[in-house]
Design an enzyme around this catalytic site. Structure first.
Site, short mmCIF file in Angstrom:
data_model
loop_
_atom_site.label_atom_id
_atom_site.label_comp_id
_atom_site.label_asym_id
_atom_site.label_seq_id
_atom_site.Cartn_x
_atom_site.Cartn_y
_atom_site.Cartn_z
N GLY A 1 27.04 10.12 1.90
CA GLY A 1 26.86 8.78 2.42
C GLY A 1 28.06 8.32 3.23
CG HIS A 2 31.87 7.72 1.37
ND1 HIS A 2 31.69 8.25 0.11
CD2 HIS A 2 32.18 6.41 1.18
CE1 HIS A 2 31.90 7.32 -0.80
NE2 HIS A 2 32.19 6.19 -0.18
CB SER B 1 26.75 5.60 -5.94
OG SER B 1 27.79 4.91 -6.58
CB SER B 2 31.99 7.26 -6.08
OG SER B 2 32.23 7.35 -4.69
NE ARG B 3 30.32 1.48 -9.41
CZ ARG B 3 31.12 0.88 -10.26
NH1 ARG B 3 31.06 1.20 -11.55
NH2 ARG B 3 31.98 -0.04 -9.87
CG ASP C 1 27.93 -0.82 -1.81
OD1 ASP C 1 27.71 -1.04 -3.01
OD2 ASP C 1 28.40 0.24 -1.39
CG MET D 1 37.41 1.62 -2.81
SD MET D 1 37.55 0.55 -4.26
CE MET D 1 36.01 0.91 -5.11
CG HIS E 1 28.94 9.99 -1.67
ND1 HIS E 1 28.25 9.33 -0.67
CD2 HIS E 1 29.33 9.01 -2.53
CE1 HIS E 1 28.21 8.04 -0.91
NE2 HIS E 1 28.88 7.80 -2.03
CB ALA F 1 35.02 9.37 -5.23
#
Length: 295
Positions: free
Chosen positions: A36-37, A185-187, A150, A30, A34, A32
């Site tokens: 991890g992606h 996390s993007s959050r 996730d 989605m 980082h 944003a």
């Protein structure tokens, strides 16, 4: 790297790759992005001939309209981050490419979607399952790469791919963490300075609880102690802190088979999730001169 917004244009690429005998990997996101992606992109690059990264902020998996509105949109910087990784296509579909007028289909996965985030975010996994099914079909992927942070989502996607006879192999990749242990996390970007310093308590508390359980400690007591530590550290509330079987995610009170600890907690108005594997309790060697201590 080509940026594509229409599935017809995407299919022109995938069909050409197929004619040449190439394999296709996809990393659904989605945005944003980082590290991890990007680790998922590296796995896709290593495991397939052609890589597609998708970027679509899916409204159907947000329960709270405010949460959807606050979700970061960073398309330009995301493209810049992907540039060095050999991505063939960044697919940023227009909303009508995913949900055209009259769209009336919902993909719902029971079992592994029950409990945890499925209980606290009603309809969330229906939104995830529906959009992932669409993206797997549109990209014609041989392999799709998802992070273990996730973990419930990963099991939902594995289940739907199996049940719907999709050809795509679902590949889980290890959680990537910041240097202080916080799961990326993007959050995390929404945390203030003080709360960001508090957030790594999650990993420390989960690690401690997992170790106690692995040594044969009482599960419920370990979870209670962990919850108390999180609240004492400044977390606002805890949605859940549970031991679940792996991979079917059944609630457990004793670690007598492969298991994971799962947590969702609120800090500074941000909902953070994490999970850790828990090994089966280790046997304690005893002898006459080294008796077991009483509990």
């Amino acid at each position: 790297m080509q940026i594509i917004r229409r599935k017809a244009a995407l299919r022109a690429f995938t069909q050409a790759w197929r004619r040449a005998g190439g394999t296709i990997g996809v990393v659904p996101t989605m945005g944003a992005l980082h590290a991890g992606h990007l680790s998922l992109v590296e796995a896709a690059r290593a495991g397939t001939d052609h890589v597609i990264v998708t970027l679509f902020v899916n409204p159907r998996q947000f329960n709270n309209p405010e949460d959807l509105a606050k979700y970061p949109r960073t398309e330009e910087s995301d493209a810049e981050k992907l540039a060095p990784f050999g991505v063939d296509v960044l697919y940023i579909p227009e909303p009508e490419e995913i949900y055209p007028g009259g769209f009336a289909t919902n993909v719902s996965v029971s079992g592994v979607s029950d409990g945890l985030c499925g209980a606290t975010r009603p309809g969330h996994f229906d939104g995830v399952a529906t959009v992932v099914t669409k993206l797997l079909l549109q990209t014609d992927a041989d392999r799709a790469f998802f992070g273990e942070k996730d973990y419930q989502q990963l099991q939902v996607v594995k289940r739907l791919a199996t049940d719907l006879d999709l050809k795509t192999e679902i590949v889980g990749c290890p959680t990537v963490r910041e240097g202080d242990g916080l799961a990326m996390s993007s959050r995390n970007l929404r945390l203030g300075i003080g709360p960001r310093e508090t957030a790594p308590v999650i990993a420390r508390v989960l690690t401690g609880a997992a170790d106690i359980i692995a040594r044969g400690g009482n599960v419920l007591k370990a979870l209670d102690t962990a919850s108390e530590a999180l609240l004492a550290a400044g977390f606002d509330s805890i949605d859940y802190l549970e031991l679940r079987s792996d991979p079917d995610l059944q609630l457990m009170t004793k670690a007598d088979r492969p298991a994971r600890l799962f947590l969702a907690a609120w800090l500074d108005g941000v909902r953070l999730i994490d999970n850790l594997p828990v090994s089966a309790p280790r046997k304690v060697e005893t002898s006459e001169d080294q008796p077991l201590e009483s509990a």
